[in-house]
Design an enzyme around this catalytic site. Sequence first.
Site, PDB file in Angstrom:
ATOM      1  N   THR A 134     -38.709  -3.421 -16.937  1.00  0.00           N
ATOM      2  CA  THR A 134     -38.211  -2.952 -18.232  1.00  0.00           C
ATOM      3  C   THR A 134     -39.334  -2.896 -19.269  1.00  0.00           C
ATOM      4  O   THR A 134     -40.225  -3.743 -19.281  1.00  0.00           O
ATOM      5  CB  THR A 134     -37.107  -3.901 -18.739  1.00  0.00           C
ATOM      6  OG1 THR A 134     -36.091  -3.979 -17.733  1.00  0.00           O
ATOM      7  CG2 THR A 134     -36.497  -3.416 -20.041  1.00  0.00           C
ATOM      8  N   SER A 138     -37.861   1.665 -22.432  1.00  0.00           N
ATOM      9  CA  SER A 138     -37.289   2.135 -21.172  1.00  0.00           C
ATOM     10  C   SER A 138     -36.560   0.981 -20.480  1.00  0.00           C
ATOM     11  O   SER A 138     -37.190   0.065 -19.944  1.00  0.00           O
ATOM     12  CB  SER A 138     -38.398   2.740 -20.305  1.00  0.00           C
ATOM     13  OG  SER A 138     -38.389   2.288 -19.012  1.00  0.00           O
ATOM     14  N   GLY A 139     -35.209   1.028 -20.573  1.00  0.00           N
ATOM     15  CA  GLY A 139     -34.394  -0.034 -19.983  1.00  0.00           C
ATOM     16  C   GLY A 139     -33.526   0.520 -18.873  1.00  0.00           C
ATOM     17  O   GLY A 139     -33.908   0.492 -17.699  1.00  0.00           O
ATOM     18  N   CYS A 240     -35.362  -3.826  -5.010  1.00  0.00           N
ATOM     19  CA  CYS A 240     -35.417  -5.262  -5.365  1.00  0.00           C
ATOM     20  C   CYS A 240     -34.259  -5.593  -6.299  1.00  0.00           C
ATOM     21  O   CYS A 240     -33.635  -6.654  -6.182  1.00  0.00           O
ATOM     22  CB  CYS A 240     -36.748  -5.606  -6.049  1.00  0.00           C
ATOM     23  SG  CYS A 240     -38.195  -5.209  -5.058  1.00  0.00           S
ATOM     24  N   GLU A 365     -29.995  -6.083 -14.798  1.00  0.00           N
ATOM     25  CA  GLU A 365     -29.725  -5.602 -13.430  1.00  0.00           C
ATOM     26  C   GLU A 365     -28.696  -4.470 -13.429  1.00  0.00           C
ATOM     27  O   GLU A 365     -27.859  -4.395 -12.533  1.00  0.00           O
ATOM     28  CB  GLU A 365     -29.203  -6.750 -12.557  1.00  0.00           C
ATOM     29  CG  GLU A 365     -30.135  -7.927 -12.488  1.00  0.00           C
ATOM     30  CD  GLU A 365     -31.356  -7.638 -11.665  1.00  0.00           C
ATOM     31  OE1 GLU A 365     -31.381  -6.602 -10.968  1.00  0.00           O
ATOM     32  OE2 GLU A 365     -32.306  -8.419 -11.745  1.00  0.00           O
TER      33      GLU A 365
END
Length: 386
Positions: A134, A138-139, A240, A365
Amino acid sequence: MSAVPDLLDFDELLTDDERAVRDRVRGFVDARVRPFIADWYERALFPTELVPELAELGVLGMHLRGYGCPGRSAVEYGLAAMELEAGDSGLRTFVSVQGSLAMSAIHTYGSEAQKKRWLPRMAAGAAIGCFGLTEPDSGSDPAGMTTFARKEGDAWILDGAKRWIGLASIAQIAVVWAQTDDGVRGFLVPTDSPGFVATPIGPKMSLRASIQCDITLTEVRLPSDALLPQARGLRAPLSCLNEARYGIGWGVIGAARDSYATALAYSQTRMQFDRPIAGFQLTQQKLVDMAVEIEKAQLVALRLGRLKDAGRLQPHQISVAKLSNTRAAIAIAREARTIIGGNGISAEYSPMRHAANLESVRTYEGTDEVHTLVLGAHITGIPAFR
Ligand code: FAD
């Protein structure tokens, strides 16, 4: 409190080994977390002294095989996540970042030398890892990352910024994702590299017994073997994230269960209008709704675990558990707080702490919205992300 509703005899669905792992982690949480967590939370302290104990417990890189990792099943890992999060989401978050994000990235995409160098130390708790995807701008859309790695002779030079990176200020190694002339690639960045600065973010209203940082990378020079050779494109970090999301699907049930158990116990002894408040139909409705939702969430998580152990788990199925179990858990934690009344806002009782923590869990997540869009795209065949 760790009473479990167990309306459906969930235990019968577990093997002896699975129950043993669960009970061991539950015992650890009861002894080493429960008595201290309210104080750590209030003081915004992550108990680093627990790291070697968590390694001893066998929960760091728990589901990974070889290189000193515990090599347990997906279901065992999930049950451990659930017990850890019954203590506090911050504790489960530590285990997720270390094992599912940082160690998974190295295990899946690293060279043999990288795996041998880092994984045994990380499984032993002698090295802490973090995972930098992150960025400030930009998330939910990681494709928008601007951190860039350029090649200069044999070296890589990294410039950019990351935000909300768990454990970065106490980590020895950072997995950093960056744009390159060849698309998104992953790098192993020792945190003592000149130009790498991690600053804890605070004060926070959620996950207080846990560390998240801003990272700046200014002309960080790395040798060519810092590159994770097998990781090409955004697919690598997203895989991941799926590992961590799987653990969250289980973990949040722990926070919900602890909230339920705390509210149930309180309601059985708290007297109002000459009777325990558990004797009122309106209280029973709350408790029943919680218990039923916990049972359903456990069954969803176990189904995912069995699919994962069979090598058949699909990303959209992980979204079902992340979205639905987190949503149920936060509703349960909030409802549990109401049963405890005014005392429910005191740090003595866990539900409000769990509810505050779960605000983070529903955001990291993949937010609720992102997982809804993943499932929307799966169901309709039409991606609606942009
Ligand atoms: P944004 O992406 O700006 O989203 C804001 C809101 O807009 C959300 O409600 C979102 O759902 C909504 N939204 C965005 N796009 C859409 C769309 N297409 N349709 C509908 N709604 C949309 N990151 C790491 O890399 N490593 C870590 O270790 C890590 N740990 C974290 C720990 C904590 C406690 C927190 C809070 C975050 C952590 N993160 C980490 C970052 C986390 O993954 C991001 O916060 C998350 O992806 C959301 O990004 P954002 O905060 O930039 O929100």
